[in-house]
Design an enzyme around this catalytic site. Sequence first.
Site, PDB file in Angstrom:
ATOM      1  N   ASP A   7      28.521 -21.727 -23.301  1.00  0.00           N
ATOM      2  CA  ASP A   7      28.662 -20.376 -22.779  1.00  0.00           C
ATOM      3  C   ASP A   7      30.149 -20.223 -22.431  1.00  0.00           C
ATOM      4  OD1 ASP A   7      28.016 -17.889 -21.483  1.00  0.00           O
ATOM      5  OD2 ASP A   7      28.150 -18.945 -19.567  1.00  0.00           O
ATOM      6  N   LEU A   8      30.626 -19.006 -22.313  1.00  0.00           N
ATOM      7  CA  LEU A   8      32.052 -18.792 -22.014  1.00  0.00           C
ATOM      8  C   LEU A   8      32.284 -18.575 -20.518  1.00  0.00           C
ATOM      9  CD1 LEU A   8      35.013 -18.070 -22.969  1.00  0.00           C
ATOM     10  CD2 LEU A   8      34.221 -15.703 -23.046  1.00  0.00           C
ATOM     11  N   ASP A   9      31.811 -17.398 -20.045  1.00  0.00           N
ATOM     12  CA  ASP A   9      32.098 -16.972 -18.670  1.00  0.00           C
ATOM     13  C   ASP A   9      31.407 -17.890 -17.672  1.00  0.00           C
ATOM     14  OD1 ASP A   9      33.602 -14.509 -19.306  1.00  0.00           O
ATOM     15  OD2 ASP A   9      31.720 -13.843 -20.160  1.00  0.00           O
ATOM     16  N   THR A  15      35.564 -16.155 -15.066  1.00  0.00           N
ATOM     17  CA  THR A  15      35.802 -14.719 -15.214  1.00  0.00           C
ATOM     18  C   THR A  15      34.930 -13.897 -14.265  1.00  0.00           C
ATOM     19  OG1 THR A  15      34.284 -14.927 -17.028  1.00  0.00           O
ATOM     20  CG2 THR A  15      36.593 -14.587 -17.615  1.00  0.00           C
ATOM     21  N   LYS A  43      25.268 -12.384 -13.983  1.00  0.00           N
ATOM     22  CA  LYS A  43      25.849 -13.454 -14.803  1.00  0.00           C
ATOM     23  C   LYS A  43      25.026 -13.684 -16.065  1.00  0.00           C
ATOM     24  CE  LYS A  43      28.388 -16.087 -11.370  1.00  0.00           C
ATOM     25  NZ  LYS A  43      28.450 -17.330 -10.588  1.00  0.00           N
ATOM     26  N   SER A 112      27.970 -16.683 -26.298  1.00  0.00           N
ATOM     27  CA  SER A 112      28.298 -15.844 -25.138  1.00  0.00           C
ATOM     28  C   SER A 112      27.814 -14.413 -25.319  1.00  0.00           C
ATOM     29  CB  SER A 112      29.824 -15.837 -24.961  1.00  0.00           C
ATOM     30  OG  SER A 112      30.214 -14.844 -24.041  1.00  0.00           O
ATOM     31  N   ALA A 113      27.491 -13.769 -24.201  1.00  0.00           N
ATOM     32  CA  ALA A 113      27.097 -12.356 -24.228  1.00  0.00           C
ATOM     33  C   ALA A 113      28.323 -11.443 -24.301  1.00  0.00           C
ATOM     34  CB  ALA A 113      26.308 -12.025 -22.959  1.00  0.00           C
ATOM     35  N   GLU A 167      25.669 -24.148 -19.729  1.00  0.00           N
ATOM     36  CA  GLU A 167      25.428 -22.799 -19.192  1.00  0.00           C
ATOM     37  C   GLU A 167      25.570 -22.743 -17.676  1.00  0.00           C
ATOM     38  OE1 GLU A 167      24.696 -19.711 -19.060  1.00  0.00           O
ATOM     39  OE2 GLU A 167      24.618 -19.214 -21.159  1.00  0.00           O
ATOM     40  N   ASP A 168      26.079 -21.633 -17.154  1.00  0.00           N
ATOM     41  CA  ASP A 168      26.167 -21.482 -15.693  1.00  0.00           C
ATOM     42  C   ASP A 168      25.179 -20.451 -15.153  1.00  0.00           C
ATOM     43  OD1 ASP A 168      27.604 -19.258 -16.810  1.00  0.00           O
ATOM     44  OD2 ASP A 168      28.307 -18.845 -14.773  1.00  0.00           O
TER      45      ASP A 168
HETATM   46  C1  BG6 Z   1      28.643 -12.674 -19.829  1.00  0.00           C
HETATM   47  C2  BG6 Z   1      29.051 -12.575 -18.386  1.00  0.00           C
HETATM   48  O1  BG6 Z   1      29.111 -13.878 -20.373  1.00  0.00           O
HETATM   49  O2  BG6 Z   1      29.191 -11.589 -20.575  1.00  0.00           O
HETATM   50  C3  BG6 Z   1      28.646 -11.225 -17.818  1.00  0.00           C
HETATM   51  O3  BG6 Z   1      28.435 -13.617 -17.638  1.00  0.00           O
HETATM   52  C4  BG6 Z   1      29.247 -10.112 -18.675  1.00  0.00           C
HETATM   53  O4  BG6 Z   1      29.074 -11.118 -16.495  1.00  0.00           O
HETATM   54  C5  BG6 Z   1      28.796 -10.291 -20.122  1.00  0.00           C
HETATM   55  O5  BG6 Z   1      28.840  -8.842 -18.208  1.00  0.00           O
HETATM   56  C6  BG6 Z   1      29.382  -9.240 -21.062  1.00  0.00           C
HETATM   57  O6  BG6 Z   1      30.765  -9.386 -21.099  1.00  0.00           O
HETATM   58  P1  BG6 Z   1      31.778  -8.332 -21.670  1.00  0.00           P
HETATM   59  O7  BG6 Z   1      33.090  -9.090 -21.679  1.00  0.00           O
HETATM   60  O8  BG6 Z   1      31.318  -7.991 -23.060  1.00  0.00           O
HETATM   61  O9  BG6 Z   1      31.771  -7.153 -20.783  1.00  0.00           O
HETATM   62 MG    MG Z   2      28.142 -17.686 -18.027  1.00  0.00          MG
END
Ligand code: BG6
Ligand code: MG
Length: 216
Positions: A7-9, A15, A43, A112-113, A167-168
């Site tokens: 996962d990224l964030d 972030t 998250k 990642s989302a 993952e977090d």
């Molecule tokens: C997820 C984050 O990785 O990405 C969320 O944990 C975030 O907080 C989501 O809303 C979408 O990210 P972005 O950068 O497309 O707004």
């Molecule tokens: Mg995350």
Amino acid sequence: MKAFIFDLDGVLVDTAKYHYIAWKTIGTSFNFNLTETQNEGLKGISRTDSLDLMLEWAGTKVSLEQKEILLRQKNEHYLELIQEMDRTEILPGVLTILNFAKENSIPVALGSASKNAQLILKKLDLLPYFHSIVDGTHVTHSKPNPEVFLLGAKNLNTPANQCVVFEDAAAGVAAAKAAQMVAVGIGDPIELAAADYIFNSLESIDSNLLQTLAAI
Ligand code: BG6
Ligand code: MG
């Protein structure tokens, strides 16, 4: 064959603090004060789903056009906040694991989302470590749906049950388990109880455990 999916964030970079500032500002436009606890629930959730949740918590509704405006404003503010981001913001332990994967020829994907994932990996100088990047621009279903991780496994030509996900977020751990993958949770043991392993930081994962994960 093994693969690692990150996962990224909250795993590679913190972030969440920037997302929080930007969402809190958006909330004020409909008289909603987003708390830190509520922010935890955002998250791992996509941008659109996050706004929908905030509107639900605020007990308010806005038009589709207004939603588009709020989503654009939120992202513009977020992008301003991460403008100066560089490799000094890579979280502790990340490079050790990525280098372990590289040295052991373990394929690596991002799951990642975020629709800003490519940009952030570039800012962090981490792009060369990734064989596949699956982000919010490639999937239709948000975590806890397993789509993002299943696509990562497919791109790496690795069966799902041979993938280890870092993952977090609770939604992300649920997505990894729904994909039949091994889930390594980074964060609160109660919130991430569904994970197979839980650590408070990637830095706590020692080389013995990395060997174990690589042998799953
Ligand atoms: C997820 C984050 O990785 O990405 C969320 O944990 C975030 O907080 C989501 O809303 C979408 O990210 P972005 O950068 O497309 O707004
Ligand atoms: Mg995350």
